[in-house]
Design an enzyme around this catalytic site. Structure first.
Site, PDB file in Angstrom:
ATOM      1  N   GLY A 151       0.835  -1.197   0.000  1.00 41.76           N
ATOM      2  CA  GLY A 151       0.000   0.000   0.000  1.00 41.76           C
ATOM      3  C   GLY A 151       0.864   1.238   0.000  1.00 41.76           C
ATOM      4  CG  HIS A 172       0.772   2.621   8.735  1.00 43.16           C
ATOM      5  ND1 HIS A 172       0.223   1.633   9.523  1.00 43.16           N
ATOM      6  CD2 HIS A 172       1.981   2.130   8.326  1.00 43.16           C
ATOM      7  CE1 HIS A 172       1.052   0.611   9.585  1.00 43.16           C
ATOM      8  NE2 HIS A 172       2.127   0.884   8.856  1.00 43.16           N
ATOM      9  CD  GLU A 173       3.397   3.776   5.109  1.00 43.18           C
ATOM     10  OE1 GLU A 173       4.579   3.497   5.395  1.00 43.18           O
ATOM     11  OE2 GLU A 173       2.492   2.928   5.107  1.00 43.18           O
TER      12      GLU A 173
END
Length: 934
Positions: free
Chosen positions: A331, A367-368
Site C-alpha cells: 500500500g 501510518h507511514e
C-alpha cells in the site's frame, strides 16, 4: 520496523528500551536477546550457507551511483548499471567478507574478482584470495588471504549491472501510458530484503549506515532519493544522449530497507517556502494537474505536526517527499524522506473518490508518517519483532487521522477495521505469536510471511488495550523519543493500579498466539477464561510457556451503569483472596456487559439467562448499550456459535433488533459475519429463507436513507452515515429489497448514455457498479471495462476493477481471468485482486479455482502470495467434491516437485471445517428462519 530497538545517532547505534514502549517489551527484549544467544549457525565452517550475516563486520557508510536505463537495450531488456563503495569496520577478527547481493552481474577486476578492497585511515587491506556469489543465501563472498584487523575500517568497491525488471521488488520498473505515449519510471521497494537487488549491501535492519546517493538520469526527468538534492550537472557520453547526474545529501544513519530512489517525469506540488518541513507530493503530470495531490499535501502537514507533539520530538529531516507510483506491491512504504505509495493510497479526487477513499488515504499517510520515528529513527534488530513497529504505526495512525479529522470517529472505527480483523485470523490454530524467536525467522520467505494481519492488526489491538488500562496520557508520556535511553517505571505510578508488572501482563499477549474467551456466569458471579479457537476441536500448533492463559482487564457495566475494571488472572478466576467469583457480577435480573467499548482483546460469553437479557435490551432499547458493544455482541455471538460454545440460534436472535438499528458499526459487523452464512448456504434451500428474513431487517435501513437523502439525491453529513448508506444499498440489493437493483441499473444506464457525466455519487459507486453489471449483460460489462481502461483516477479504476467481477456471465468472468495474466490489461500489482474478486462471485468461484490450478507453476507454489490466493479462492469450499479436488491438487503439486504448497493444507482443513459446520447447522438454521418468517 520492530521491537528490539536501535536508535540512530551521529555517533553510532545505541541499544534502547523505549520508556512506556518498554513497558510493552521489556521482558520481550530479554526473551529476544536470550533467543538470539541461543541461535546456532547452521554451518560453522561455510558461514555463507547461513541466511544471517555474521557479526564480524559493521557498515559505516556507502557511496552508491546508479544509472537506470528507461529504454530497452539491444537485447530487449531494461537495465541499470552502477558502482558502489561500502565502508565497514571490523568488529571481530575474520578473513571473510559476506555482503548481500541478489541478481546483480559484477564487472570482474583484472585479478578476476567481483570486488576490490582497500584500507581506510591508514589500515592495510589483505589481498583478496577468492570471490564468488552464493545464490541461495544471496551473498557476495570475499575470501581474504589474511584476517582483517579489529577496529580497522575498510572499503569494498564493486561495479555491477542488474535488470530493471517489472517485478515490483528492489530497483524496478513501473510503466504507464499518458496521451498515447508509454512512460517508464525507475523506482524502488527494498523492504524487507531487496536492497541487495540494487547494490551490494549489509541488508539487515540492525546494520545501519549512512548512504551517499548519486543518480544518473535523462535530462527531462527528475531524480529523488531519501535526502535532499544537493546539486546536479549535465554530462556527455559517447553515442549517448546527454545525461544529468544528481547528488543527494547523506541520509541519516538508517537501515537498508528504508532506502528509496526514483527517476520519473512526474511533477509535484509543495508547501510554501516558509514551511518548517518541505512537503512535496509527486505523481503523474495529469494527476497533479487534476488536483489529486492537494488533499495529501494538506493533511500531511497536519499529521506530521500531530506526531511531533505525540512523540515530543521534531521530525528529523528537512523534507518529506511522497510519491504515487502506477505500480507498487504494497500500500505504501515509509522510506525515510521519500515515502512511496500506490496511487490509490495517496491521490484523492473529490469528484471521483469516495469518503472511504479519503479515509484510506488519510490512514495510510498517517501510518507511514508514524514510522518516521517508530521504525526509522528507532528500528528493530531483526524481523521477528516486526509486530511492534507495524502494530504501533497501525494503532497511532488512527490517532493521527482522528486529530486531523475529528468528526470521523476514527478511534471507534479502529475496532471494526483492525480489532475484528485480528479476532478473525488469531482464532485459527495455525496463527502465530506477535513476537517469534529469531531462529524461526531466517529466510526471505519467512520474513515476508510476517507481513500479515497478526503483525499489523493484532499488534494495534494489543497496544490499544495497553493504552486503555494504563490510560492514554500514561502511555504517551513514555513515548518521548528524547527519553528513549531511559526506563519509565510505570508500575510504580500511583495513578496506575495493576495486578502485576506491565511486563508480566503484556508478555502473555505478545509471546503466545491467540486470545481468550472470557465466560461470565451471572448466576454465580464466576469468571473463567479459555483459549478461543474457531474450530473447537482443533489444537494450537505450538505450545505456550503461559499455557494459553492471559491477564485480562475486564471493563464492565451492569444495566447501563459503568462498574469499573476487574482483572482476571487465572483460568478459573481464582485471585489472591482465593475466591472464584466476582460478587458484583452476580445477578438474576440485570444484564451484565463486559469488555465495554472493546477495550480488551478478548471475546465474552455469558450464561444463557444473561444472553437473553442482553438480546431483550437490544430489542426494547438498543441505544442503552454502547454502539461499539452492539457491534461486538454481534461479532461475539456469531463466532462463539461457530466455535460451538453457544447455540447458533443465540447468534441469529441477536439480529432481530436490526430493523431498528441505524448505526454503521453494528451493521458492518453483522454483514461481515453473515457473509459466512451466504457462502455456506448459497447452494441450499436455506439461502432463500435467509434472504427473505434479512430483507425484512435491512428494508427499514434502506427506507431510512432514502428518506434522509431526499430519494437518494443527497448524501448524509456524518462520515459513518455515509458508510451505512452504502450498506443499505449493497445489502438491500443482495437480499432483494424492492427497487434496489433497479435503482442501480437506472444510474448506471444514465452513465452509459452520457459517459462524460457520471450521475453516481463517488460514495455509492462500488455497490452501484457491481449490482448494475451483475444485473446486466455484455453491454454493461464492456462499458465498465472501457471506463476502467480510460480512467485517470486510481480509486475509480479500483472500483471498476472490482465491479467487473460481479457479472453473472461465465465467459465474461473467464475472459477477465485471462486479462489478469496480461500486464498490458491488468497491472501486476492488481492481478491477485482480480482473481480473488472473481472467486468471491458464486458464478466465478469454480473458474478461479480452475485458473489457480492451471497457473500454479507461473505463480510458484511456495510463495506467500500463492498461499494467500489458495485460501481466498477456496474459502467457500464446503462439499466432498471440493475437498477431493483440494486433496488431488496437493498430490499433483507434490508429484510436480513443488513440495509443500503454502496455504494448501490450511485450505483442506478449512474445507473440512466448513463441511462439518454445514452438516451441524443447516437444519437448525432453516428451522429458526422458518419460525421467524411464519
Amino acid at each position: 520496523m520492530g521491537k528490539v530497538f536501535y536508535i540512530s545517532r551521529r555517533t553510532g547505534i545505541v541499544v534502547i528500551v523505549a520508556a512506556a514502549a518498554v513497558i510493552i517489551i521489556a521482558l520481550t527484549v530479554v526473551y529476544a536477546q536470550k533467543s538470539r544467544n541461543e541461535v546456532k549457525p547452521v554451518n560453522d565452517t561455510e558461514v555463507w550457507k547461513n541466511y544471517r550475516l555474521p557479526t564480524s563486520l559493521a557498515p559505516v557508510y556507502y557511496n552508491v551511483t546508479l544509472w537506470p536505463r528507461l529504454v530497452m537495450d539491444a537485447n530487449g531488456m531494461y537495465i541499470f548499471t552502477g558502482h558502489s563503495g561500502a565502508a565497514f569496520t571490523c568488529v571481530n577478527e575474520t578473513d571473510l567478507i559476506l555482503i548481500h547481493s541478489n541478481k546483480l552481474n559484477f564487472t570482474l577486476t583484472r585479478g578476476g574478482h567481483h570486488a576490490m578492497l582497500r584500507g581506510l585511515s591508514g589500515a592495510k587491506a589483505p589481498a583478496i584470495k577468492k570471490t564468488w556469489l552464493e545464490v541461495e543465501t544471496q551473498y557476495l563472498v570475499v575470501q581474504l588471504s589474511e584476517k582483517l584487523q579489529v577496529g580497522s575500517t575498510y572499503w569494498l568497491y564493486t561495479e555491477f549491472r542488474g535488470e530493471l525488471a517489472d517485478d515490483l521488488h528492489g530497483f524496478y520498473r513501473s510503466e504507464y501510458v499518458e496521451d498515447g505515449v508509454k512512460k517508464v519510471v525507475a523506482t524502488t521497494q527494498m523492504e524487507p530484503t531487496d536492497a541487495r537487488k540494487a547494490f551490494p549491501c549489509f541488508d539487515e535492519p540492525a546494520m545501519k549506515a549512512v548512504f551517499h546517493m548519486t543518480l544518473i538520469h535523462p535530462l527531462d526527468t527528475v531524480a529523488l532519493a531519501n535526502g535532499m538534492e544537493t546539486g546536479s550537472w549535465t554530462f556527455l557520453t559517447i553515442l549517448v544522449l546527454p545525461k544529468k547526474s544528481t547528488q543527494f545529501e547523506p541520509t541519516e544513519k538508517m537501515s537498508t530497507y528504508l532506502l528509496a530512489f526514483v527517476v520519473s517525469d512526474f511533477i509535484s506540488i509543495k508547501t510554501p517556502a516558509e514551511a518548517k518541513v518541505l512537503i512535496r507530493i509527486y505523481a503523474r503530470r495529469k494527476a497533479i494537474e487534476a488536483g489529486q495531490g492537494e488533499y495529501a499535501l494538506n493533511i500531511t502537514g497536519r499529521i506530521l505536526d500531530f506526531f511531533q507533539n505525540y512523540y515530543n520530538s521534531k521530525y528529523p529531516l528537512r523534507k518529506s517527499d511522497q510519491i504515487a507510483l502506477p505500480d507498487f506491491s504494497a500500500g505504501a512504504m515509509e522510506n525515510w524522506g521519500l515515502i512511496t505509495y500506490r496511487e490509490a493510497a495517496l491521490l484523492y479526487d473529490p469528484s471521483m473518490s469516495s469518503n472511504g477513499d479519503k479515509e484510506a488515504v488519510s490512514t495510510v499517510i498517517s501510518h507511514e508518517l508514524a514510522h518516521m520515528w517508530f521504525g526509522n529513527l528507532v528500528t528493530m534488530k531483526w524481523w521477528n519483532d516486526l509486530w511492534l513497529n507495524e502494530g504501533f504505526a497501525t494503532y497511532v495512525s488512527y490517532l493521527g487521522v482522528n486529530d486531523a479529522q475529528p468528526t470521523w470517529n476514527m478511534k471507534d472505527l479502529m475496532v471494526l477495521e483492525e480489532v475484528h480483523k485480528a479476532f478473525a485470523v488469531d482464532a485459527l490454530p495455525y496463527s502465530h505469536p506477535l513476537s517469534s524467536r529469531e531462529e524461526e525467522v531466517n529466510t526471505p520467505t519467512q520474513i515476508n510471511a510476517l507481513f500479515n494481519s497478526i503483525t499489523y492488526s493484532k499488534g494495534a489491538a494489543v497496544l490499544r488495550m495497553l493504552s486503555g488500562f494504563l490510560s492514554e496520557p500514561v502511555f504517551v508520556s513514555g513515548l518521548s523519543v528524547g527519553h528513549f535511553e531511559t526506563y519509565t517505571v510505570v508500575d510504580s505510578d500511583p495513578a496506575v493500579k495493576l495486578p502485576a508488572s506491565v511486563t508480566e501482563i503484556m508478555n502473555r499477549w505478545i509471546l503466545q498466539m491467540g486470545y481468550p474467551v472470557v465466560t461470565i456466569d451471572t448466576q454465580t458471579g464466576r469468571i473463567s477464561q479459555k483459549h478461543f479457537l474457531l474450530d473447537s476441536e482443533s489444537e494450537p500448533d505450538r505450545p505456550s510457556v503461559y499455557n494459553y492463559q492471559w491477564f485480562v482487564p475486564i471493563k464492565w457495566m451492569k444495566s447501563g451503569t459503568a462498574m469499573g475494571q476487574h482483572w482476571l488472572l487465572e483460568k478459573t478466576g481464582i485471585n489472591n483472596s482465593n475466591q472464584t467469583t466476582h460478587e458484583p457480577m452476580r445477578t438474576n435480573s440485570e444484564w451484565v456487559l463486559a469488555n465495554v467499548n472493546v477495550s480488551g482483546f478478548y471475546r465474552v460469553n455469558y450464561d444463557s439467562q444473561n444472553w437473553q437479557r442482553l438480546i431483550s435490551q437490544l430489542t426494547s432499547d438498543h441505544s442503552v448499550i454502547p454502539v461499539i458493544n452492539r457491534a461486538q455482541i454481534v461479532d461475539d455471538v456469531f463466532n462463539l456459535a461457530r466455535a460451538k460454545i453457544i447455540n447458533i440460534t443465540v447468534a441469529l436472535s441477536a439480529t432481530r433488533y436490526l430493523s431498528e438499528e441505524r448505526e454503521y458499526m453494528p451493521w458492518g459487523s453483522t454483514i461481515k459475519n453473515l457473509d459466512y452464512f451466504f457462502q455456506m448456504f448459497h447452494r441450499t434451500e436455506v439461502y432463500g429463507a435467509m434472504e427473505e428474513y434479512l430483507r425484512g431487517k435491512v428494508q427499514p435501513l434502506f427506507n431510512y436513507f432514502k428518506t434522509i437523502t431526499a430519494d437518494w439525491t443527497e448524501i448524509p453529513s456524518s462520515h459513518t452515515d455515509q458508510y451505512n448508506q452504502v450498506n443499505a444499498i449493497s445489502f438491500g440489493c443482495r437480499t432483494g429489497v424492492e427497487g434496489c437493483v433497479n435503482l442501480t441499473k437506472t444510474w448506471y444506464r444514465q452513465w452509459m448514455e452520457n459517459p462524460d457525466k457520471n450521475p453516481i455519487h463517488p460514495n455509492l459507486k462500488m455497490p452501484v457498479y457491481c449490482n448494475a453489471i451483475a444485473a446486466g449483460g455484455v453491454e454493461e460489462w464492456e462499458f465498465g471495462w472501457k471506463m476502467y481502461k480510460n480512467s485517470s483516477s486510481a480509486t475509480e479504476a479500483d472500483k471498476l476493477m472490482y465491479a467487473l467481477s460481479c457479472t453473472k456471465t461465465p465467459w465474461l468472468l473467464k475472459r477477465y481471468l485471462d486479462y489478469a495474466f496480461d500486464p498490458d490489461l491488468i497491472r501486476k500489482q492488481d492481478a491477485p485482486f482480480v482473481i480473488v474478486y472473481i472467486a468471491n462471485n458464486v458464478v466465478g468461484q469454480s473458474l478461479a479455482w480452475d485458473f489457480i490450478r492451471e497457473h500454479v507453476f507461473e505463480y510458484g507454489g511456495s510463495s506467500p502470495l500463492f498461499g494467500r490466493l489458495i485460501l481466498s479462492v477456496t474459502n467457500r469450499f464446503s462439499t466432498e467434491l471440493e475437498l477431493n479436488q483440494l486433496q488431488q491438487f496437493k498430490k499433483e503439486t507434490a508429484a510436480a516437485g513443488f513440495g509443500s504448497v503454502l496455504g494448501l493444507d490450511q485450505a483442506i482443513e478449512t474445507t473440512k471445517a466448513n463441511m462439518k459446520w454445514v452438516a451441524e447447522n443447516k437444519e437448525q438454521v432453516m428451522r429458526w428462519l422458518s419460525e421467524e418468517l411464519a
